[in-house]
Motif scaffolding. Structure first.
Motif, short mmCIF file in Angstrom:
data_model
loop_
_atom_site.label_atom_id
_atom_site.label_comp_id
_atom_site.label_asym_id
_atom_site.label_seq_id
_atom_site.Cartn_x
_atom_site.Cartn_y
_atom_site.Cartn_z
N GLY A 10 63.89 32.03 37.61
CA GLY A 10 62.93 31.06 38.06
C GLY A 10 62.05 31.60 39.17
O GLY A 10 62.06 32.80 39.46
N LEU A 11 61.34 30.71 39.79
CA LEU A 11 60.43 31.06 40.89
C LEU A 11 61.04 30.63 42.22
O LEU A 11 61.44 29.47 42.37
CB LEU A 11 59.09 30.35 40.68
N VAL A 12 61.12 31.57 43.14
CA VAL A 12 61.62 31.26 44.47
C VAL A 12 60.69 31.86 45.51
O VAL A 12 59.87 32.73 45.19
CB VAL A 12 63.05 31.80 44.68
N GLN A 13 60.86 31.42 46.73
CA GLN A 13 60.05 31.94 47.82
C GLN A 13 60.77 33.12 48.48
O GLN A 13 62.01 33.24 48.38
CB GLN A 13 59.79 30.85 48.84
N TRP A 36 73.64 44.34 35.20
CA TRP A 36 72.35 43.66 35.30
C TRP A 36 71.27 44.71 35.50
O TRP A 36 71.36 45.55 36.39
CB TRP A 36 72.34 42.70 36.49
N TYR A 37 70.26 44.66 34.65
CA TYR A 37 69.10 45.52 34.75
C TYR A 37 67.90 44.66 35.09
O TYR A 37 67.88 43.47 34.83
CB TYR A 37 68.84 46.23 33.42
N ARG A 38 66.89 45.33 35.62
CA ARG A 38 65.63 44.64 35.82
C ARG A 38 64.48 45.58 35.53
O ARG A 38 64.61 46.80 35.64
CB ARG A 38 65.51 44.09 37.24
N GLN A 39 63.38 44.97 35.13
CA GLN A 39 62.17 45.75 34.89
C GLN A 39 60.96 44.92 35.24
O GLN A 39 60.85 43.75 34.85
CB GLN A 39 62.09 46.21 33.43
N SER A 40 60.08 45.52 35.97
CA SER A 40 58.82 44.88 36.33
C SER A 40 57.69 45.74 35.78
O SER A 40 57.88 46.93 35.49
CB SER A 40 58.70 44.71 37.84
N PRO A 41 56.50 45.16 35.61
CA PRO A 41 55.38 45.90 35.00
C PRO A 41 55.09 47.21 35.73
O PRO A 41 55.00 47.25 36.96
CB PRO A 41 54.22 44.93 35.13
N LEU A 85 65.73 37.42 48.81
CA LEU A 85 64.80 37.94 47.79
C LEU A 85 63.43 38.21 48.39
O LEU A 85 62.95 37.49 49.27
CB LEU A 85 64.69 36.94 46.65
N GLY A 86 62.83 39.25 47.88
CA GLY A 86 61.48 39.62 48.28
C GLY A 86 60.61 39.83 47.06
O GLY A 86 61.09 39.86 45.93
N ALA A 87 59.35 39.99 47.29
CA ALA A 87 58.40 40.17 46.19
C ALA A 87 58.78 41.36 45.33
O ALA A 87 58.53 41.36 44.11
CB ALA A 87 56.99 40.33 46.74
N LEU A 116 63.21 35.75 33.65
CA LEU A 116 62.24 36.14 34.67
C LEU A 116 62.62 35.59 36.03
O LEU A 116 62.92 34.40 36.19
CB LEU A 116 60.85 35.63 34.29
N VAL A 117 62.61 36.47 36.99
CA VAL A 117 62.76 36.09 38.40
C VAL A 117 61.46 36.43 39.11
O VAL A 117 61.02 37.58 39.10
CB VAL A 117 63.94 36.84 39.06
N ALA A 118 60.84 35.44 39.67
CA ALA A 118 59.57 35.62 40.38
C ALA A 118 59.73 35.18 41.82
O ALA A 118 60.20 34.07 42.09
CB ALA A 118 58.46 34.83 39.71
#
Length: 121
Positions: A10-13, A36-41, A85-87, A116-118
């Motif tokens: 989800g979306l968090v600050q 757990w893996y992650r990938q961003s553009p 969490l950060g950007a 998605l984590v935003a």
């Protein structure tokens, strides 16, 4: 074939926490490691956390001290607790399972579709 389903994205600050879950269609006792893996553009896929059947954990330097991976064999589920969490943590997070203990060489055997984590203010 083990099916994996993630939930909890989800979306968090910035500075907030979020928890992800990955539920397997079979007992976790059939897996050697759960990750757990992650990938961003524009970035390579990153293994951020892994937990073995014995409960040993390992984290990437980018999340060490902020993320916690855990599992509940009774629920066939493993988790990723994400704190502070950060950007830079914005990404699609996928869970993955390793049946034979060779994920470091051959990669994981089973994959979820991702969530998605935003992180944004």
């Amino acid at each position: 074939q083990v099916q994996l389903v993630e939930s909890g994205g989800g979306l968090v600050q910035p500075g907030e926490s979020l928890s992800l879950s990955c539920t397997a269609s079979e007992s976790l006792l059939a897996l050697f490691a759960m990750g757990w893996y992650r990938q961003s553009p524009g970035k390579q896929r990153e293994l951020v956390a892994v937990i073995t059947d014995g409960g040993s954990t390992n984290y990437s330097d980018s999340v060490k001290g902020r993320f916690i991976v855990s599992k509940d064999n009774a629920k066939n589920t493993w988790y990723l607790q994400m704190n502070s969490l950060g950007a830079e943590d914005t990404a699609v997070y996928c869970c993955a399972g390793d049946r034979w203990g060779d994920y470091a060489d051959r990669g994981m055997d089973f994959w979820g579709k991702g969530t998605l984590v935003a992180v944004s203010s």
